[in-house]
Write a protein that holds these residues in place. Sequence first.
Motif, PDB file in Angstrom:
ATOM      1  N   ALA A 143       0.871  -1.050  -0.086  1.00 47.31           N
ATOM      2  CA  ALA A 143       0.052  -0.056  -0.080  1.00 47.31           C
ATOM      3  C   ALA A 143       0.954   1.170   0.154  1.00 47.31           C
ATOM      4  O   ALA A 143       1.834   1.377   0.797  1.00 47.31           O
ATOM      5  N   ILE A 144       0.388   2.348  -0.853  1.00 48.24           N
ATOM      6  CA  ILE A 144       1.182   3.678  -0.931  1.00 48.24           C
ATOM      7  C   ILE A 144       0.244   4.655  -0.475  1.00 48.24           C
ATOM      8  O   ILE A 144      -0.808   4.678  -0.672  1.00 48.24           O
ATOM      9  N   LEU A 187      -0.956  -3.774  -5.920  1.00 46.67           N
ATOM     10  CA  LEU A 187      -0.520  -2.269  -5.244  1.00 46.67           C
ATOM     11  C   LEU A 187      -1.750  -1.789  -4.623  1.00 46.67           C
ATOM     12  O   LEU A 187      -3.132  -2.076  -5.127  1.00 46.67           O
ATOM     13  N   GLU A 188      -1.940  -1.089  -3.698  1.00 47.60           N
ATOM     14  CA  GLU A 188      -3.035  -0.413  -2.813  1.00 47.60           C
ATOM     15  C   GLU A 188      -2.779   0.946  -2.637  1.00 47.60           C
ATOM     16  O   GLU A 188      -1.759   1.161  -2.134  1.00 47.60           O
ATOM     17  N   ILE A 189      -3.688   1.759  -3.072  1.00 47.85           N
ATOM     18  CA  ILE A 189      -3.666   3.024  -3.119  1.00 47.85           C
ATOM     19  C   ILE A 189      -4.535   3.553  -1.840  1.00 47.85           C
ATOM     20  O   ILE A 189      -5.619   3.510  -1.575  1.00 47.85           O
ATOM     21  N   GLU A 190      -3.754   4.285  -0.890  1.00 51.04           N
ATOM     22  CA  GLU A 190      -4.241   4.783   0.488  1.00 51.04           C
ATOM     23  C   GLU A 190      -4.655   6.220   0.299  1.00 51.04           C
ATOM     24  O   GLU A 190      -3.624   6.978   0.198  1.00 51.04           O
ATOM     25  N   LYS A 216      -6.179  -1.619  -5.552  1.00 50.53           N
ATOM     26  CA  LYS A 216      -7.204  -1.311  -4.673  1.00 50.53           C
ATOM     27  C   LYS A 216      -7.089   0.135  -3.763  1.00 50.53           C
ATOM     28  O   LYS A 216      -5.927   0.423  -4.088  1.00 50.53           O
ATOM     29  N   ILE A 217      -8.099   0.201  -3.237  1.00 50.63           N
ATOM     30  CA  ILE A 217      -8.036   1.600  -2.575  1.00 50.63           C
ATOM     31  C   ILE A 217      -8.499   1.377  -1.322  1.00 50.63           C
ATOM     32  O   ILE A 217      -9.437   0.693  -0.952  1.00 50.63           O
ATOM     33  N   SER A 218      -7.872   1.912  -0.382  1.00 49.62           N
ATOM     34  CA  SER A 218      -8.235   2.012   1.119  1.00 49.62           C
ATOM     35  C   SER A 218      -8.431   3.577   1.626  1.00 49.62           C
ATOM     36  O   SER A 218      -7.715   4.476   1.132  1.00 49.62           O
ATOM     37  N   PRO A 239     -17.500   2.967  -3.236  1.00 50.73           N
ATOM     38  CA  PRO A 239     -17.100   2.237  -2.018  1.00 50.73           C
ATOM     39  C   PRO A 239     -15.488   1.968  -2.279  1.00 50.73           C
ATOM     40  O   PRO A 239     -15.088   1.533  -3.482  1.00 50.73           O
ATOM     41  N   ALA A 240     -14.818   1.882  -1.296  1.00 52.44           N
ATOM     42  CA  ALA A 240     -13.247   1.449  -1.390  1.00 52.44           C
ATOM     43  C   ALA A 240     -13.267  -0.116  -0.966  1.00 52.44           C
ATOM     44  O   ALA A 240     -14.274  -0.666  -0.792  1.00 52.44           O
TER      45      ALA A 240
END
Length: 588
Positions: free
Chosen positions: A406-407, A437-440, A469-471, A489-490
């Motif tokens: 996650a970044i 990859l996860e986008i925070e 993915k998105i968080s 929605p994330a």
Amino acid sequence: MSTNNEFNVVVIEDDNADFIILESLLSASQRFRFQLTHIKNFQEAQQYLTEDSHDIFLLDYFLGADTAIDFLKEASLLHIPQPIVVLTGADSGRIDDEVIDLGAADFIPKNELSTSLLERTIHHAVEHKRAELNLERMAKRDPLTGLGNRLLFEEMLEASLARAERKKGKLAVLFLDLDRFKEINDSLGHPTGDLLLTLIADRIRKVIRNSDFAARIGGDEFTILVDEIHNYEDAVLVANKLLDAISPPTAIRGHELNISASIGIALYPENGKTPIKLMQKADIALYEAKRHGINRLQCFTARLQTELEKNIKLEKGLRRALEHNECELNLQPKWNLSSRKIIGFEALLRWFEDEGGVKRFVSPAEFIPVAEKTGLIIPLGAWVIRQTCKLLKSWEEQGISDYPIAINVSPVQLKPGNFGAFLKTILDKERISAHMLEIELTEETLVDIHSEDDNALEELEQIRSTGAKISIDDFGTGYSSLKYLKHFPADYLKIDKSFVSVDGSDSLAEPAICRAIVTMAESLGMQVIAEGIETEEQLQALKEIHCTMGQGYLIAKPMPAEQALQFALDHNCLNPEYTDQFSSPGGE
């Protein structure tokens, strides 16, 4: 300014005989009345450049050792609103062209002077200048409130600074920002927000004097130039009047709104002598006012000056860090609460500043706000993405594809409108799967995206289209609305660590809030990650409310990438029950 039939004329002429001729010709006018002020030298004439009690200058080309060229150049720098007509005794087409190029409204050869020529020239020059100024100011007005815009404010401030310098006077620049305007805009809609801004502009107009000037420079941000003050207390008095004028309850579209504002103040000459410095420092003072609550004012102080100098130093250091590769990527493991196995990482930017050969760790809490304010977060964020993708590719080549990373992405990175395309380019170049990859994004960023910035919303859509993915990070600390999560929605919600752990306590800090977040996330089909888990008691409490993933020092602190991968591989080979062999106390 005078009426259409009366003109106040400043005659700049060092020859008394020529002035008497002009006076005689103008007094013979049957159409207009002319009030003359006679100035004999360039130095005295300069004083009149910053006065606004006259309509036009009649300027002799030769003034002793000086010429009209010097006067015209200074008038241009000061953006004076009065036209200048040059009287030329020399018969030179070159001089005539030169004064027109420098901004003179017209020129008249002295040997052609007559009452009718002077009447016509003065009248046309003044009317043409008034029409020009009206068009210019219409173009420099905020269309919603009718106040000036940033460009006009800076011009007015520049002219006021020139007057203040000549008179050894003082002035103040106020930055005013409405408190919680975003909440009103989001909950009641933009039309209601626009009506509120119009109302606030009217209240500002009623407070300030005719000699002051107000502008709306964007969103709910206003600037006020308070001219010709005597001391700091005068500026504070105006600021308090503005706060009082804005605060009465306001009925708009059937809603009674309670409004307040915050104000930052910068003074001339104490805090700066140029428009950019005064506006910068008023903005810093405003930020400080808002940091301490609502309905507050703050003057720029020596402490804020120290912080400004520190931030300038940090900015220079960050630029050097980018050039000399002083940044590093650390990873903090994320783990399954039940099995305690590592399931991924969060990438964290670390900066070790080189100070004469000695490495100094600079906290992200120190440099990230500076990076966001200066725009350096964009190249820094790009560096993090590139390094993360290269790392994932390296692991994949080793046959390791179990640990997504996650970044953290700042809203500043989304605003230019090319983040999604950049992300896709890097993913394609490294040929890694986007699901690794996860986008925070912070909770407040999500609200901003939906309420204000269409470009950012498109960026978010493009991120999702890549498969990343998105968080939502720091959930529960911002101004979230369920409608944003429902409509977009994330994949994950991250419970902010302030709800998980608190200094000196082993138990879960806010169990009710944590339970509510987990329940809401389940109803929206999202998974939950709890940040800042430090004790066994906290872990067990989170498991009881069905939180499935976590981060924190109970298992591991952030560490260099190579060490993090080896830690994950070794840790996951152990018995899934917790062992203190890998427990790492310390700060992030």
